[in-house]
Scaffold this motif. Sequence first.
Motif, PDB file in Angstrom:
ATOM      1  N   ASP A  43       0.840  -1.191   0.000  1.00  0.00           N
ATOM      2  CA  ASP A  43       0.000   0.000   0.000  1.00  0.00           C
ATOM      3  C   ASP A  43       0.883   1.251   0.000  1.00  0.00           C
ATOM      4  OD1 ASP A  43      -2.084   1.785   0.220  1.00  0.00           O
ATOM      5  OD2 ASP A  43      -2.503   1.338   2.332  1.00  0.00           O
ATOM      6  N   TYR A  44       1.113   1.811  -1.194  1.00  0.00           N
ATOM      7  CA  TYR A  44       1.928   3.013  -1.362  1.00  0.00           C
ATOM      8  C   TYR A  44       1.020   4.190  -1.656  1.00  0.00           C
ATOM      9  CZ  TYR A  44       5.935  -0.106  -1.741  1.00  0.00           C
ATOM     10  OH  TYR A  44       6.897  -1.041  -1.482  1.00  0.00           O
ATOM     11  N   LYS A  45       1.389   5.363  -1.125  1.00  0.00           N
ATOM     12  CA  LYS A  45       0.591   6.562  -1.349  1.00  0.00           C
ATOM     13  C   LYS A  45       1.500   7.773  -1.541  1.00  0.00           C
ATOM     14  CE  LYS A  45      -3.369   5.120   1.448  1.00  0.00           C
ATOM     15  NZ  LYS A  45      -4.250   4.810   0.369  1.00  0.00           N
ATOM     16  N   TYR A  46       0.967   8.754  -2.240  1.00  0.00           N
ATOM     17  CA  TYR A  46       1.604  10.059  -2.375  1.00  0.00           C
ATOM     18  C   TYR A  46       0.721  11.055  -1.647  1.00  0.00           C
ATOM     19  CZ  TYR A  46       4.377   7.837  -5.995  1.00  0.00           C
ATOM     20  OH  TYR A  46       5.228   7.008  -6.673  1.00  0.00           O
ATOM     21  N   LEU A  47       1.316  11.796  -0.713  1.00  0.00           N
ATOM     22  CA  LEU A  47       0.557  12.698   0.145  1.00  0.00           C
ATOM     23  C   LEU A  47       1.141  14.097   0.108  1.00  0.00           C
ATOM     24  CD1 LEU A  47       0.589  10.405   3.319  1.00  0.00           C
ATOM     25  CD2 LEU A  47      -1.201  10.488   1.568  1.00  0.00           C
ATOM     26  N   ARG A  48       0.288  15.079   0.351  1.00  0.00           N
ATOM     27  CA  ARG A  48       0.744  16.443   0.566  1.00  0.00           C
ATOM     28  C   ARG A  48       0.691  16.685   2.062  1.00  0.00           C
ATOM     29  NH1 ARG A  48      -1.010  22.062   0.675  1.00  0.00           N
ATOM     30  NH2 ARG A  48      -3.201  21.453   0.750  1.00  0.00           N
ATOM     31  N   ALA A  49       1.771  17.212   2.619  1.00  0.00           N
ATOM     32  CA  ALA A  49       1.835  17.497   4.045  1.00  0.00           C
ATOM     33  C   ALA A  49       1.327  18.915   4.299  1.00  0.00           C
ATOM     34  CB  ALA A  49       3.264  17.360   4.552  1.00  0.00           C
ATOM     35  N   GLU A  60      -4.162  12.849   0.562  1.00  0.00           N
ATOM     36  CA  GLU A  60      -3.708  12.029  -0.557  1.00  0.00           C
ATOM     37  C   GLU A  60      -3.872  12.794  -1.861  1.00  0.00           C
ATOM     38  OE1 GLU A  60      -4.161   7.521  -2.343  1.00  0.00           O
ATOM     39  OE2 GLU A  60      -5.367   8.123  -0.625  1.00  0.00           O
ATOM     40  N   ILE A  61      -2.886  12.683  -2.713  1.00  0.00           N
ATOM     41  CA  ILE A  61      -2.932  13.351  -4.011  1.00  0.00           C
ATOM     42  C   ILE A  61      -3.776  12.504  -4.957  1.00  0.00           C
ATOM     43  CG2 ILE A  61      -1.586  14.181  -5.961  1.00  0.00           C
ATOM     44  CD1 ILE A  61       0.759  14.489  -3.983  1.00  0.00           C
ATOM     45  N   THR A  62      -4.828  13.112  -5.479  1.00  0.00           N
ATOM     46  CA  THR A  62      -5.710  12.397  -6.394  1.00  0.00           C
ATOM     47  C   THR A  62      -5.731  13.027  -7.782  1.00  0.00           C
ATOM     48  OG1 THR A  62      -7.598  13.673  -5.589  1.00  0.00           O
ATOM     49  CG2 THR A  62      -7.203  11.534  -4.552  1.00  0.00           C
ATOM     50  N   ASP A  63      -5.303  14.289  -7.900  1.00  0.00           N
ATOM     51  CA  ASP A  63      -5.273  14.963  -9.192  1.00  0.00           C
ATOM     52  C   ASP A  63      -4.228  14.288 -10.069  1.00  0.00           C
ATOM     53  OD1 ASP A  63      -3.890  16.880 -11.085  1.00  0.00           O
ATOM     54  OD2 ASP A  63      -5.621  18.109 -10.511  1.00  0.00           O
ATOM     55  N   PRO A  64      -4.622  13.715 -11.228  1.00  0.00           N
ATOM     56  CA  PRO A  64      -3.678  12.974 -12.057  1.00  0.00           C
ATOM     57  C   PRO A  64      -2.514  13.818 -12.570  1.00  0.00           C
ATOM     58  CG  PRO A  64      -5.877  13.002 -13.074  1.00  0.00           C
ATOM     59  CD  PRO A  64      -5.971  13.713 -11.775  1.00  0.00           C
ATOM     60  N   ASN A  65      -2.758  15.099 -12.865  1.00  0.00           N
ATOM     61  CA  ASN A  65      -1.674  15.951 -13.354  1.00  0.00           C
ATOM     62  C   ASN A  65      -0.654  16.243 -12.263  1.00  0.00           C
ATOM     63  OD1 ASN A  65      -2.759  16.186 -15.977  1.00  0.00           O
ATOM     64  ND2 ASN A  65      -4.159  17.774 -15.255  1.00  0.00           N
ATOM     65  N   LEU A  66      -1.136  16.542 -11.062  1.00  0.00           N
ATOM     66  CA  LEU A  66      -0.241  16.783  -9.937  1.00  0.00           C
ATOM     67  C   LEU A  66       0.486  15.497  -9.567  1.00  0.00           C
ATOM     68  CD1 LEU A  66       0.939  18.596  -7.771  1.00  0.00           C
ATOM     69  CD2 LEU A  66      -1.081  18.101  -6.362  1.00  0.00           C
ATOM     70  N   LEU A  67      -0.221  14.389  -9.601  1.00  0.00           N
ATOM     71  CA  LEU A  67       0.383  13.098  -9.286  1.00  0.00           C
ATOM     72  C   LEU A  67       1.531  12.784 -10.237  1.00  0.00           C
ATOM     73  CD1 LEU A  67       0.162  10.725  -7.354  1.00  0.00           C
ATOM     74  CD2 LEU A  67      -1.474   9.698  -8.909  1.00  0.00           C
ATOM     75  N   GLU A  68       1.324  13.021 -11.509  1.00  0.00           N
ATOM     76  CA  GLU A  68       2.374  12.781 -12.502  1.00  0.00           C
ATOM     77  C   GLU A  68       3.604  13.652 -12.225  1.00  0.00           C
ATOM     78  OE1 GLU A  68       3.003  13.301 -17.302  1.00  0.00           O
ATOM     79  OE2 GLU A  68       0.980  12.969 -16.545  1.00  0.00           O
ATOM     80  N   LEU A  69       3.375  14.911 -11.901  1.00  0.00           N
ATOM     81  CA  LEU A  69       4.467  15.830 -11.592  1.00  0.00           C
ATOM     82  C   LEU A  69       5.224  15.385 -10.343  1.00  0.00           C
ATOM     83  CD1 LEU A  69       5.930  18.585 -12.052  1.00  0.00           C
ATOM     84  CD2 LEU A  69       4.254  19.513 -10.457  1.00  0.00           C
ATOM     85  N   ILE A  70       4.488  15.040  -9.294  1.00  0.00           N
ATOM     86  CA  ILE A  70       5.117  14.644  -8.028  1.00  0.00           C
ATOM     87  C   ILE A  70       5.913  13.352  -8.201  1.00  0.00           C
ATOM     88  CG2 ILE A  70       4.632  13.921  -5.648  1.00  0.00           C
ATOM     89  CD1 ILE A  70       4.326  16.983  -6.337  1.00  0.00           C
ATOM     90  N   ILE A  71       5.379  12.403  -8.940  1.00  0.00           N
ATOM     91  CA  ILE A  71       6.106  11.155  -9.183  1.00  0.00           C
ATOM     92  C   ILE A  71       7.415  11.443  -9.906  1.00  0.00           C
ATOM     93  CG2 ILE A  71       6.078   8.977 -10.482  1.00  0.00           C
ATOM     94  CD1 ILE A  71       3.065   8.801  -9.761  1.00  0.00           C
ATOM     95  N   SER A  72       7.398  12.368 -10.867  1.00  0.00           N
ATOM     96  CA  SER A  72       8.634  12.697 -11.578  1.00  0.00           C
ATOM     97  C   SER A  72       9.637  13.358 -10.633  1.00  0.00           C
ATOM     98  CB  SER A  72       8.356  13.580 -12.797  1.00  0.00           C
ATOM     99  OG  SER A  72       7.928  14.856 -12.413  1.00  0.00           O
TER     100      SER A  72
END
Length: 89
Positions: A43-49, A60-72
């Motif tokens: 269970d992995y997640k990307y979060l904004r603090a 939790e980051i759900t916006d696909p555009n922001l998610l793509e940017l954060i993953i990069s």
Amino acid sequence: MNKEDVVTLDNNKDYVILDIVEFNGDKYLYVVGIDENEVPTDDYKYLRAVVEDNELYTEEITDPNLLELIISLFTTNYLNESVNEEQAA
């Protein structure tokens, strides 16, 4: 808040911070869930603090555009750390 710190989300599950990056003044966390024996799960997640009144909150980051940017950003951070470790050896 540091790598390897444990945060508890609203679902009462614990997650270990694997990495932290900053973007546009916000901190983002890459976390993995851990079970009752503190063993990592899948269970992995990307979060904004978010810090309010000296309390840490996460969303939790759900916006696909922001998610793509954060993953990069996390990928770039990982690659930079790997190169620095190789150079140190």
